[in-house]
Write a protein that holds these residues in place. Structure first.
Motif, PDB file in Angstrom:
ATOM      1  N   ARG A 289       0.822  -1.272   0.004  1.00 39.32           N
ATOM      2  CA  ARG A 289      -0.064  -0.161  -0.181  1.00 39.32           C
ATOM      3  C   ARG A 289       0.837   1.224  -0.051  1.00 39.32           C
ATOM      4  N   GLY A 399      -7.455   3.914   4.580  1.00 40.24           N
ATOM      5  CA  GLY A 399      -7.790   2.630   5.006  1.00 40.24           C
ATOM      6  C   GLY A 399      -9.056   1.942   4.225  1.00 40.24           C
ATOM      7  N   TRP A 402      -8.381  -0.990   1.131  1.00 37.96           N
ATOM      8  CA  TRP A 402      -7.191  -0.744   1.013  1.00 37.96           C
ATOM      9  C   TRP A 402      -6.313  -1.486   1.772  1.00 37.96           C
ATOM     10  N   ARG A 403      -6.936  -1.733   3.269  1.00 39.71           N
ATOM     11  CA  ARG A 403      -5.859  -2.533   4.006  1.00 39.71           C
ATOM     12  C   ARG A 403      -5.701  -3.721   3.644  1.00 39.71           C
ATOM     13  N   ALA A 404      -6.596  -4.400   2.807  1.00 44.26           N
ATOM     14  CA  ALA A 404      -6.569  -5.814   2.170  1.00 44.26           C
ATOM     15  C   ALA A 404      -5.492  -6.031   1.195  1.00 44.26           C
ATOM     16  N   ARG A 406      -2.370  -5.662   1.209  1.00 46.27           N
ATOM     17  CA  ARG A 406      -1.259  -6.402   2.037  1.00 46.27           C
ATOM     18  C   ARG A 406      -0.780  -7.945   1.326  1.00 46.27           C
TER      19      ARG A 406
END
Length: 428
Positions: A289, A399, A402-404, A406
């Motif tokens: 990210r 967040g 978009w946290r996924a 990784r």
């Protein structure tokens, strides 16, 4: 048990076929409008031919993915190149024999472009299996794939211009047809017929529209992919304002004309090629990210602001080259995420919908830039669009889905009872 040795031939075949096919596309991009202009003397007819060449890219991407999923990725890649080669070869062949009416030319151009995006999609969909066979991380394989694409475009355009100036447009179209034949042959010979994604169904799961809607529903229900498409939809709109209107206007008015225009496009393309190669080497070690946001921020806004400031051409070219260097990481990052999250048997149809969604606003961007530049001035438009670009590409830092982004953890291998340690087993 000793692991199977890496097999790099399928990956080499995909990369080689991709380079040759895209180089052929660049030959057509340069030779076709020059042929139409020479035959008709009409810029309007040239523009109409250009529209018939670009419209099928969106249509083929959106609606051809289901067919690619059904007939298989390797077969679709070969078939797309064969059809494109035949339709392109028909242009010089008909011109030299019975004649080539303009409506027939438009039909040939449309059919050739209709299968172009599905062919590229098919090669992309085979990348995970080819990378696994070669023992290469997926980020590295996608980086190579993206570098191959950018390199083909960067080299193909000047080579096409040189060939057209020395041989003429029609012979170059004949050369283009040969490149499609070479691409089809390379993929057919080097990519095994047995190589297919795990889980790829042997038969279609339903009717065409049912399969198409399944791909669309999958994208709508995937928050991260949905957010990526929306982000790229907006940034592509901004990019279209620059490439189609603002950059040509500033180059002609302040930087020296067509030579400056070509230099800046080449600087961006060369930087992007270097960026893709750099990402292929280190991308699998970088946080996704943070890298995505940083690359997008450096690639997007600075070229707009540099054009607004109107410094000397070498300064603008440096900014464009550095922006291209950052941009080289964007597509490989998104490609890795898509390959990880889209089921193997749905790759082509989902990728087609993603591509169509990403490109949908580009005509609006070009139209809006022309109106804004006339009403508010080029400098104000550049500053405004550049600032909006930066604000949009920073949104992943908030967040949410978009946290996924990784990287997924590597699954641990279970050891048979009484076996040696994991390290010993992996060492063979």
């Amino acid at each position: 048990m000793t692991p199977a040795p890496p097999r790099r031939t399928p990956l080499i075949g995909l990369l080689s076929g991709h380079v040759v096919s895209l180089t052929g596309n660049m030959l057509t991009l340069i030779a076709l409008p020059l042929y139409v202009l020479a035959e008709t003397g009409s810029p309007a007819a040239t523009g109409l031919a250009g529209a018939f060449a670009t419209a099928p890219v969106v249509l083929g991407g959106a609606f051809g993915g289901v067919l690619v999923d059904r007939i298989g990725y390797r077969r679709a890649s070969v078939l797309a190149d064969v059809v494109s080669g035949v339709t392109v070869a028909a242009v010089p062949a008909l011109h030299a024999t019975v004649g080539l009416p303009f409506p027939v030319l438009l039909g040939l151009v449309f059919v050739s472009g209709l299968l172009d995006t599905p062919g590229q999609t098919a090669r992309t969909a085979l990348l995970p299996e080819a990378a696994t066979a070669a023992g290469v991380p997926i980020e590295r394989a996608i980086g190579w794939f993206e570098a191959a694409e950018r390199g083909a475009r960067l080299i193909g355009a000047p080579v096409a211009g040189l060939l057209v100036s020395t041989l003429g447009a029609l012979p170059v179209l004949a050369v283009d047809a040969a490149t499609f034949a070479v691409s089809a042959l390379v993929v057919a010979m080097l990519v095994p017929a047995a190589m297919r994604p795990s889980g790829e169904p042997a038969a279609a799961s339903g009717g065409y529209w049912r399969d198409f809607l399944a791909g669309l529903r999958f994208l709508v229900r995937e928050p991260l992919l949905r957010a990526m498409v929306l982000l790229v939809l907006v940034t592509n709109l901004f990019d279209a304002t620059k490439s189609n209107v603002l950059l040509p206007v500033v180059a002609a008015r302040d930087l020296g004309g067509a030579t400056a225009f070509g230099l800046l496009v080449g600087a961006m393309g060369g930087g992007a090629l270097a960026g893709s190669l750099l990402f292929s080497a280190v991308g699998h070690r970088l946080p996704r990210r943070a890298t995505f946001v940083t690359a997008f921020a450096l690639a997007g806004a600075p070229p707009f602001w540099a054009l607004a400031a109107a410094p000397p051409l070498p300064v603008v070219a440096t900014v464009f080259a550095l922006a291209g260097l950052a941009a080289g990481a964007i597509n490989p990052l998104m490609g890795a995420v898509e390959l990880e999250r889209v089921p193997a048997h749905m790759r082509a149809r989902v990728y087609g919908v993603i591509g169509a969604g990403c490109w949908a606003a580009m005509p609006l961007g070009a139209l809006g830039a022309g109106v804004a530049a006339d009403r508010f001035g080029t400098t104000a438009t550049l500053l405004t669009v550049g600032t909006c670009y930066l604000l949009v590409v920073l949104t992943p830092l908030l967040g949410g889905p978009w946290r996924a982004m990784r990287r997924p953890p590597v699954p641990e291998q279970r050891q048979p009872e009484g076996s040696a340690t994991t390290a010993e087993t992996r060492s063979g």
